[in-house]
Design a protein around this motif. Structure first.
Motif, mmCIF file in Angstrom:
data_model
loop_
_atom_site.group_PDB
_atom_site.id
_atom_site.type_symbol
_atom_site.label_atom_id
_atom_site.label_comp_id
_atom_site.label_asym_id
_atom_site.label_seq_id
_atom_site.Cartn_x
_atom_site.Cartn_y
_atom_site.Cartn_z
ATOM 1 N N CYS A 1 0.586 1.753 -6.262
ATOM 2 C CA CYS A 1 -0.870 0.934 -6.386
ATOM 3 C C CYS A 1 -1.757 1.772 -6.510
ATOM 4 O O CYS A 1 -2.033 2.558 -6.994
ATOM 5 C CB CYS A 1 -0.770 1.185 -4.714
ATOM 6 S SG CYS A 1 -2.426 -0.022 -4.093
ATOM 7 N N GLN A 2 -1.787 0.636 -8.013
ATOM 8 C CA GLN A 2 -2.902 0.644 -8.767
ATOM 9 C C GLN A 2 -4.953 0.790 -8.157
ATOM 10 O O GLN A 2 -5.691 1.293 -8.469
ATOM 11 C CB GLN A 2 -3.024 0.784 -10.478
ATOM 12 C CG GLN A 2 -2.097 0.871 -11.268
ATOM 13 C CD GLN A 2 -1.851 2.028 -11.433
ATOM 14 O OE1 GLN A 2 -2.910 2.696 -11.766
ATOM 15 N NE2 GLN A 2 -0.391 3.028 -11.610
ATOM 16 N N GLN A 3 -4.360 -0.719 -7.330
ATOM 17 C CA GLN A 3 -5.860 -0.710 -6.578
ATOM 18 C C GLN A 3 -5.675 -0.869 -5.072
ATOM 19 O O GLN A 3 -5.039 -1.939 -5.084
ATOM 20 C CB GLN A 3 -5.808 -2.406 -7.585
ATOM 21 C CG GLN A 3 -7.244 -2.676 -7.540
ATOM 22 C CD GLN A 3 -8.629 -2.003 -8.759
ATOM 23 O OE1 GLN A 3 -7.704 -2.019 -9.627
ATOM 24 N NE2 GLN A 3 -9.169 -1.573 -8.114
ATOM 25 N N LYS A 4 -6.289 0.548 -4.433
ATOM 26 C CA LYS A 4 -5.902 0.106 -3.319
ATOM 27 C C LYS A 4 -6.734 -1.310 -2.602
ATOM 28 O O LYS A 4 -8.022 -1.203 -2.913
ATOM 29 C CB LYS A 4 -6.321 1.984 -3.085
ATOM 30 C CG LYS A 4 -5.077 2.379 -3.393
ATOM 31 C CD LYS A 4 -4.004 2.993 -2.957
ATOM 32 C CE LYS A 4 -3.025 3.943 -3.414
ATOM 33 N NZ LYS A 4 -3.171 4.808 -3.703
ATOM 34 N N LEU A 5 -6.131 -1.594 -1.066
ATOM 35 C CA LEU A 5 -7.163 -1.983 -0.654
ATOM 36 C C LEU A 5 -7.410 -0.927 0.307
ATOM 37 O O LEU A 5 -7.058 -0.377 0.663
ATOM 38 C CB LEU A 5 -6.279 -3.057 -0.056
ATOM 39 C CG LEU A 5 -6.043 -4.155 -1.391
ATOM 40 C CD1 LEU A 5 -4.811 -5.162 -0.606
ATOM 41 C CD2 LEU A 5 -6.851 -5.205 -1.558
ATOM 42 N N PRO A 6 -8.803 -1.788 1.209
ATOM 43 C CA PRO A 6 -9.390 -0.982 2.041
ATOM 44 C C PRO A 6 -8.292 -1.081 3.713
ATOM 45 O O PRO A 6 -7.740 -1.799 3.853
ATOM 46 C CB PRO A 6 -10.782 -1.635 2.496
ATOM 47 C CG PRO A 6 -11.068 -2.732 1.540
ATOM 48 C CD PRO A 6 -9.302 -2.992 0.676
ATOM 49 N N PHE A 7 -8.504 0.883 3.426
ATOM 50 C CA PHE A 7 -7.549 1.108 4.859
ATOM 51 C C PHE A 7 -8.855 0.218 6.353
ATOM 52 O O PHE A 7 -9.938 0.723 5.962
ATOM 53 C CB PHE A 7 -8.190 2.241 5.549
ATOM 54 C CG PHE A 7 -7.081 3.117 3.893
ATOM 55 C CD1 PHE A 7 -5.176 3.394 4.180
ATOM 56 C CD2 PHE A 7 -7.157 3.483 2.631
ATOM 57 C CE1 PHE A 7 -4.216 3.730 3.793
ATOM 58 C CE2 PHE A 7 -5.750 3.593 1.551
ATOM 59 C CZ PHE A 7 -4.522 3.729 2.288
#
Ligand code: B3K
Ligand code: ZN
Length: 893
Positions: free
Chosen positions: A486-492
């Motif tokens: 995953c290159q672009q992490k989405l907010p946790f």
């Protein structure tokens, strides 16, 4: 899983993907196994009842099998001809099968040649199995995957003298004598199970028994099998088992489901233990315990591992994993369960601090390195490489967050629903979370990113106080580095427990926008990349207490002033945050010493830190185990983890400087503490209760500091303790203090105690592990030379995993400064060991590689030296899948 074969025309092992999962085209409803144990081989006759899984393509069947000799093969009583099947190194392909049929397969295996300790192997005079994850395929051809669950009937036949004890899963249903001094036993396991939970033990073993009455009144026989000489070391494991059984009934409503529960202790074992249904197999190090030979930490480990394996009976066995990408479904949940059990059995705060320390120093490093993977990984080459801190410890932290978000009652409802809904099934992490969502009505879709996105989120926090409005605003920014999946992490979704500390202690405050009454603590849920929360009724400028209890596995960054950390130390009632504030103060001290030492200057000891430690030592209300942890400096590993570039020598020198400076500054206090606790401990009989353990722990911490003063009288004190100790905790602490005190004046004393320790304990394999590891971790340039010498010692065993851990891993992973010595000799030594073990025991070889995976974090010179060794390993022909995967990911990154 679709793509398990090697790619055509390529020798490189193939990656298996979660997205390719599909059900098998046959189920195995019944599995009958007959083991004929002979001196040099074992013949395995397997009768499999197959039933077509309609809807899944595939006319024939592909049964996994490795290193097997096929003796015969029949379908519904008729021998198959060469044209009916094909064999390769990984499988038996039978081209065509009716929808319902019976296969009869006879294979021959050689357990005494099996050094991988996977499948059926010999350990000393005993035969035993380890099938998780994919070891069953080394016993017979099978659909060796966790979603194939079968009823097992097992018959074992062997020589009565050599193998008086014959065990398998479930209940013993028949046994008897045969001609020629042979005998047999038959076992039936009524619970459907996947092959990875199969177990067999045959050998000469003694046992002790106990009983447990379940909450519904059923009597269970508990039996621990060991070598005769170890019978006096089993009671603690049995007691731990009974506590765990009662705890699981009380806390999770889970009852045991067979008439007998067996544990077998084995000397040669790759991991700690294995939860085979009704027949756990344990590394001796995780089951044997006796005060004279085991430290307090070892007693605690036995209790925790016995409980962990027992808890798997529900979280893992009754409800199992659909495929190995779901490994954390059983491991993360079970680690969470065992951590809560240990917290209830001892000190909750101490357990939390220990777990967080482990996570932050080792799991965060894994997350930052080339083997970083999601808790539900999306691909792997060798599943054995995924029994990691991420799957286990981070997986447990995720379950802990669910517990925190739902609260204990709803969490229990969720686990009840999960067990009830999926009893007897092989399921996914999504199924577990769905049960939690269904009982709470909560949407977990964003939360699922914890399972899917690798690496540790970083949270930066800034604060603003408005004295007129009496509001305090916390601004959060979260970020997570890109990783392969995953290159672009989405907010946790990050739960952060917040408290506010005023000049005189905790403040009551309100959270803007929340209907909750003012309180001293709020849980805020971070769901966006940037977000702020406003707290009201804050009547003075507070010091924020953040991530109380370590409410989420993140790296949190808030720019505290040193006196704010001291304020937290004084008033914080969350044990974790209080300990953490102290650690942050020590880190600052070490960092400034690093700078001073780099310029050739002598650092000055911060008097505030000295006073803090002095006041802690004077605090009689503080739990002594926690105090001992608070007086412990951050480890070199953790200091390396938080550094931008690891400067091994600078960390080592600065940390040593601080430890010695504290030892000298607080010598009187440490001495008084040592004397006071010695009187208390000597006045009483040896006891293993929490209070006595805490006293020993603090007293041995004081001894550690006293010896660091290098005063001869203090070494004399250590030697007195070494000579008089009545238990291994005290003896080992003194032994280690003396052996690690490397100044020339101490040489004869060191040599004397090393010899004495050997004379006392050379018959106790587990104690000898300490003898090796204390010498392997000596803080001296001679350490590697000594390790090489010890590897030739008669008490050493080059193939025994415990010995490898106590010598090779103790040096390479535990003696950071000298393993990373700029000579590069440490790297060369490790690479040689890995190449030696690559074929003998690939799982251990791959595990030993861990220190080299971090190569890019070091200076250019060390990087180059490590790279040479990594390349040397990579160029080896016949690299195992285990080592290949780690090496290639390490060099690619
Ligand atoms: N489930 C086992 C681990 C098996 C390791 C296989 N390579 C122990 C445990 O976690 O309980
Ligand atoms: Zn486990």
């Amino acid at each position: 899983m679709a793509s398990e074969q090697q790619a055509p025309g390529s020798d490189a092992p193939v990656k298996i993907y979660l997205k390719d999962y599909q059900q098998p085209n046959f189920w195995l409803r019944k599995t009958e196994l007959e083991f004929d144990i002979q001196d040099t081989y074992v013949d395995v006759l397997s009768r499999l009842s197959l039933e077509r899984n309609t809807g899944v393509a595939g006319e024939g069947v592909r049964l996994h099998g490795e290193e097997l000799e096929l003796l015969s093969l029949a379908l519904d009583g008729k021998a198959l001809s060469d044209a009916d099947y094909r064999l390769d190194t990984e499988a038996l392909h039978i081209f065509s099968l009716p929808d319902h049929c019976q296969l009869e397969i006879k294979t021959r295996i050689y357990p005494d040649k099996n050094t991988s300790l996977e499948g059926l192997y010999q350990s000393k005079l005993m035969l035993c199995t380890q099938c998780e994850a994919e070891g069953f395929r080394k016993i017979t051809y099978y659909l060796d995957r966790p979603d194939v669950m079968s009823e097992f009937f097992v018959r074992i036949e062997a020589d009565q003298q050599q193998c008086p004890v014959l065990l398998a899963n479930g209940n013993k249903v028949d046994a008897g004598e045969l001609d020629n001094g042979r005998h047999f036993a038959c076992w039936h396991d009524p619970h459907l199970k996947p092959s990875y939970l199969f177990a067999l033990v045959a050998g000469r073993l003694a046992h002790i028994d106990d009983h447990f009455t379940t909450k519904s009144g059923r009597e269970i026989l508990l039996r621990v099998f060991v070598e005769d000489k170890d019978l006096d070391k089993c009671q603690h494991a049995l007691d731990s088992l009974k506590y765990a059984m009662r705890w699981d009934e009380q806390v999770y409503g889970r009852e045991y489901d067979l008439d007998i529960y067996m544990i077998v202790a084995v000397d040669d074992f790759n991991m700690g233990a294995m939860e085979n249904k009704g027949l756990n197999i344990f590394n001796t190090s995780c089951v044997l315990a006796k005060a004279e030979t085991s430290t307090d930490a070892e007693f605690q480990r036995v209790e925790a591992v016995v409980a962990h394996e027992y808890f798997h009976n529900w979280s893992g066995n009754r409800v199992t994993c659909r495929d190995w990408f779901q490994l954390s479904l059983k491991e993360g949940f079970t680690v969470f369960r065992d951590a809560e059990f240990s917290a209830d059995m001892g000190s909750r705060t101490v357990k939390r601090v220990e777990d967080v320390s482990l996570l932050r120093s080792l799991q965060f490093a894994e997350d930052a390195g080339p083997m970083a993977h999601a808790v539900q990984p999306d691909s792997f080459i060798e599943i054995s490489n995924f029994y990691t801190l991420t799957i286990y410890e981070k997986g447990a932290e995720i379950v802990r967050m669910i517990h925190r978000l739902l609260g204990p009652e709803l969490f229990r409802k969720g686990s009840d629903l999960y067990f009830e809904r999926h009893d007897g099934q092989a399921v996914t992490i999504e199924d577990f979370v769905a049960a939690m969502a269904d009982v709470s009505g909560r949407d977990f879709s964003q939360f699922m990113r914890w399972y899917k996105q690798a690496a540790t989120p970083e949270v930066k926090v800034e604060a603003e106080y408005d004295s007129e409005a009496c509001t305090y605003t916390l601004r959060f920014r979260q970020h997570c580095r890109a990783t392969a999946e995953c290159q672009q992490k989405l907010p946790f979704l990050i739960p952060i427990d917040v408290g506010l500390i005023g000049a005189n202690g905790k403040l009551a405050f309100a959270l803007q926008g929340s209907s909750a009454e003012p309180a001293t603590e709020f849980l805020v849920e971070l769901s966006e990349a940037e977000q702020h929360f406003v707290f009201e009724h804050v009547n003075e400028r507070p010091v924020p207490s953040l991530l109380r209890g370590f409410s989420a596995p993140v790296k949190l960054d808030f720019a505290y002033q040193s006196d704010e950390l001291l304020q937290l130390m004084a008033y914080e009632d969350d044990g974790f945050c209080r300990w953490d504030a102290g650690q942050q103060l020590m880190i600052r001290e070490i960092n400034s010493a690093k700078e001073k030492l780099a310029c050739g200057q002598q650092p000055e000891l911060n008097q505030q830190l000295v006073e803090l430690c002095r006041s802690l030592l004077a605090d009689r209300k503080l739990d002594m185990s926690l105090l001992s942890l608070m007086l412990s400096l951050p480890s070199e590993k953790y200091l390396a983890e938080i550094a931008t570039e690891v400067d091994v020598e600078a960390i080592y020198n600065a940390r040593n400087w601080l430890e010695s400076a504290l030892a000298i500054a607080l010598k009187t206090e440490f001495h008084a503490c040592y004397t006071r606790l010695s009187e208390l401990l000597f006045a009483a009989e040896y006891r293993s209760d929490a209070a006595s353990v805490a006293r020993r722990s603090l007293r041995n911490k004081a001894l550690h500091y006293l010896v660091l003063t290098e005063e001869p009288a203090m070494l004399e004190l250590a030697e007195q303790q070494f000579q008089r100790a009545s238990n291994m905790s005290d003896e080992l602490a003194a032994f280690k203090a003396i052996v690690h005190s490397c100044n020339d004046a101490n040489t004869s004393r060191r040599e004397r105690v090393i010899e004495q320790f050997y004379d006392r304990w050379h018959r106790e394999a587990l104690v000898m592990n300490h003898w090796f590891s204390v010498q392997a971790t000596v803080p001296s340039a001679t350490a590697l030379e000594q390790v090489k010498k010890l590897s030739q010692h008669s008490a050493y065993d080059k193939l025994n995993p415990n010995k490898l851990r106590s010598l090779v891993a103790a040096f390479c992973a535990g003696n950071t400064r000298w393993f990373h010595d700029i000579s590069g000799q440490g790297y060369r030594f490790l690479a040689d060991e890995i190449l030696r073990l690559n074929t003998a025991n690939p799982q251990i070889a791959s595990r030993l590689l861990t220190p080299l995976t971090q190569w890019r974090r070091y200076d250019q010179d060390r990087q180059a030296l490590m790279k040479v060794e990594l390349e040397r390993i990579k160029s080896e022909a016949n690299l195992s899948k285990d080592v290949f995967e780690v090496i290639s990911k390490t060099l690619e990154a």
